[in-house]
Write a protein that holds these residues in place. Structure first.
Motif, PDB file in Angstrom:
ATOM      1  N   ARG A  46     -59.092  -3.155  45.809  1.00  7.68           N
ATOM      2  CA  ARG A  46     -58.499  -3.599  44.548  1.00  7.68           C
ATOM      3  C   ARG A  46     -58.682  -5.102  44.397  1.00  7.68           C
ATOM      4  O   ARG A  46     -58.665  -5.834  45.374  1.00  7.68           O
ATOM      5  N   SER A  47     -58.811  -5.542  43.173  1.00  9.53           N
ATOM      6  CA  SER A  47     -58.950  -6.957  42.881  1.00  9.53           C
ATOM      7  C   SER A  47     -57.589  -7.522  42.499  1.00  9.53           C
ATOM      8  O   SER A  47     -57.153  -7.409  41.354  1.00  9.53           O
ATOM      9  N   SER A  48     -56.911  -8.119  43.461  1.00 11.90           N
ATOM     10  CA  SER A  48     -55.573  -8.655  43.196  1.00 11.90           C
ATOM     11  C   SER A  48     -55.621  -9.806  42.200  1.00 11.90           C
ATOM     12  O   SER A  48     -54.670 -10.035  41.459  1.00 11.90           O
ATOM     13  N   ALA A  49     -56.739 -10.530  42.148  1.00  7.39           N
ATOM     14  CA  ALA A  49     -56.867 -11.632  41.184  1.00  7.39           C
ATOM     15  C   ALA A  49     -56.807 -11.102  39.761  1.00  7.39           C
ATOM     16  O   ALA A  49     -56.091 -11.638  38.916  1.00  7.39           O
ATOM     17  N   TYR A  50     -57.556 -10.038  39.484  1.00 12.35           N
ATOM     18  CA  TYR A  50     -57.539  -9.471  38.139  1.00 12.35           C
ATOM     19  C   TYR A  50     -56.242  -8.729  37.856  1.00 12.35           C
ATOM     20  O   TYR A  50     -55.743  -8.745  36.735  1.00 12.35           O
ATOM     21  N   GLU A  51     -55.690  -8.071  38.861  1.00  8.85           N
ATOM     22  CA  GLU A  51     -54.416  -7.371  38.660  1.00  8.85           C
ATOM     23  C   GLU A  51     -53.320  -8.342  38.277  1.00  8.85           C
ATOM     24  O   GLU A  51     -52.513  -8.051  37.382  1.00  8.85           O
ATOM     25  N   SER A  52     -53.276  -9.498  38.921  1.00  6.14           N
ATOM     26  CA  SER A  52     -52.244 -10.479  38.583  1.00  6.14           C
ATOM     27  C   SER A  52     -52.475 -11.050  37.187  1.00  6.14           C
ATOM     28  O   SER A  52     -51.526 -11.332  36.457  1.00  6.14           O
ATOM     29  N   LYS A  53     -53.731 -11.216  36.786  1.00 12.18           N
ATOM     30  CA  LYS A  53     -54.030 -11.726  35.446  1.00 12.18           C
ATOM     31  C   LYS A  53     -53.622 -10.697  34.384  1.00 12.18           C
ATOM     32  O   LYS A  53     -53.082 -11.058  33.341  1.00 12.18           O
ATOM     33  N   LEU A  54     -53.854  -9.399  34.657  1.00 10.85           N
ATOM     34  CA  LEU A  54     -53.423  -8.356  33.729  1.00 10.85           C
ATOM     35  C   LEU A  54     -51.902  -8.330  33.612  1.00 10.85           C
ATOM     36  O   LEU A  54     -51.359  -8.201  32.521  1.00 10.85           O
ATOM     37  N   ALA A  55     -51.215  -8.466  34.741  1.00 12.19           N
ATOM     38  CA  ALA A  55     -49.747  -8.482  34.726  1.00 12.19           C
ATOM     39  C   ALA A  55     -49.234  -9.680  33.936  1.00 12.19           C
ATOM     40  O   ALA A  55     -48.281  -9.563  33.158  1.00 12.19           O
ATOM     41  N   GLU A  56     -49.867 -10.826  34.103  1.00  7.61           N
ATOM     42  CA  GLU A  56     -49.469 -12.029  33.371  1.00  7.61           C
ATOM     43  C   GLU A  56     -49.664 -11.829  31.864  1.00  7.61           C
ATOM     44  O   GLU A  56     -48.788 -12.164  31.067  1.00  7.61           O
ATOM     45  N   GLY A  57     -50.797 -11.251  31.472  1.00  8.47           N
ATOM     46  CA  GLY A  57     -51.062 -10.987  30.062  1.00  8.47           C
ATOM     47  C   GLY A  57     -50.047 -10.023  29.477  1.00  8.47           C
ATOM     48  O   GLY A  57     -49.565 -10.210  28.362  1.00  8.47           O
ATOM     49  N   ARG A  58     -49.709  -8.972  30.234  1.00  8.91           N
ATOM     50  CA  ARG A  58     -48.720  -7.994  29.771  1.00  8.91           C
ATOM     51  C   ARG A  58     -47.369  -8.656  29.553  1.00  8.91           C
ATOM     52  O   ARG A  58     -46.721  -8.439  28.524  1.00  8.91           O
ATOM     53  N   GLU A  59     -46.930  -9.473  30.490  1.00  7.25           N
ATOM     54  CA  GLU A  59     -45.635 -10.147  30.379  1.00  7.25           C
ATOM     55  C   GLU A  59     -45.594 -11.098  29.183  1.00  7.25           C
ATOM     56  O   GLU A  59     -44.595 -11.149  28.462  1.00  7.25           O
TER      57      GLU A  59
END
Length: 104
Positions: A46-59
């Motif tokens: 998994r790409s934690s860098a992209y996952e965190s960016k997606l979570a940030e965008g969602r928030e």
């Protein structure tokens, strides 16, 4: 502010529908993140860098949508939908939409 993906809120009565509200977040991905993601793609995982960016965008999108509902006098948003899109290389967008309502 109550935020729900459902069209009703259990145990709550909707007094009035205020209107459709939305929030948007456009996020740029940087070169280092892209490189790390490509390495992850090659070796798997998994790409934690992209996952965190997606979570940030969602928030950000949910917070913006909630604030717009609050400005309209609503105390809840129902029927929330999240949409993620790639705009162009290195840019992604998250949109949150829902119906602002006043509940008892």
């Amino acid at each position: 502010m109550i935020i729900s993906t459902t069209s009703t809120l259990q145990g709550r009565e909707i007094e009035s529908y205020v209107g459709v509200v939305s929030g948007e977040a456009i996020m740029g991905a940087n070169v280092v993140r892209d490189f790390l993601a490509s390495v992850t793609d090659i070796i798997g995982g998994r790409s934690s860098a992209y996952e965190s960016k997606l979570a940030e965008g969602r928030e950000i999108a949910l917070r913006e949508m909630s604030e717009k509902a609050r400005q309209l006098g609503a105390n809840a948003v129902i029927g929330v939908d999240l949409d993620f899109e790639t705009l162009r290389e290195g840019m992604m967008m998250c949109i949150a939409t829902g119906t602002a309502v006043i509940v008892k």
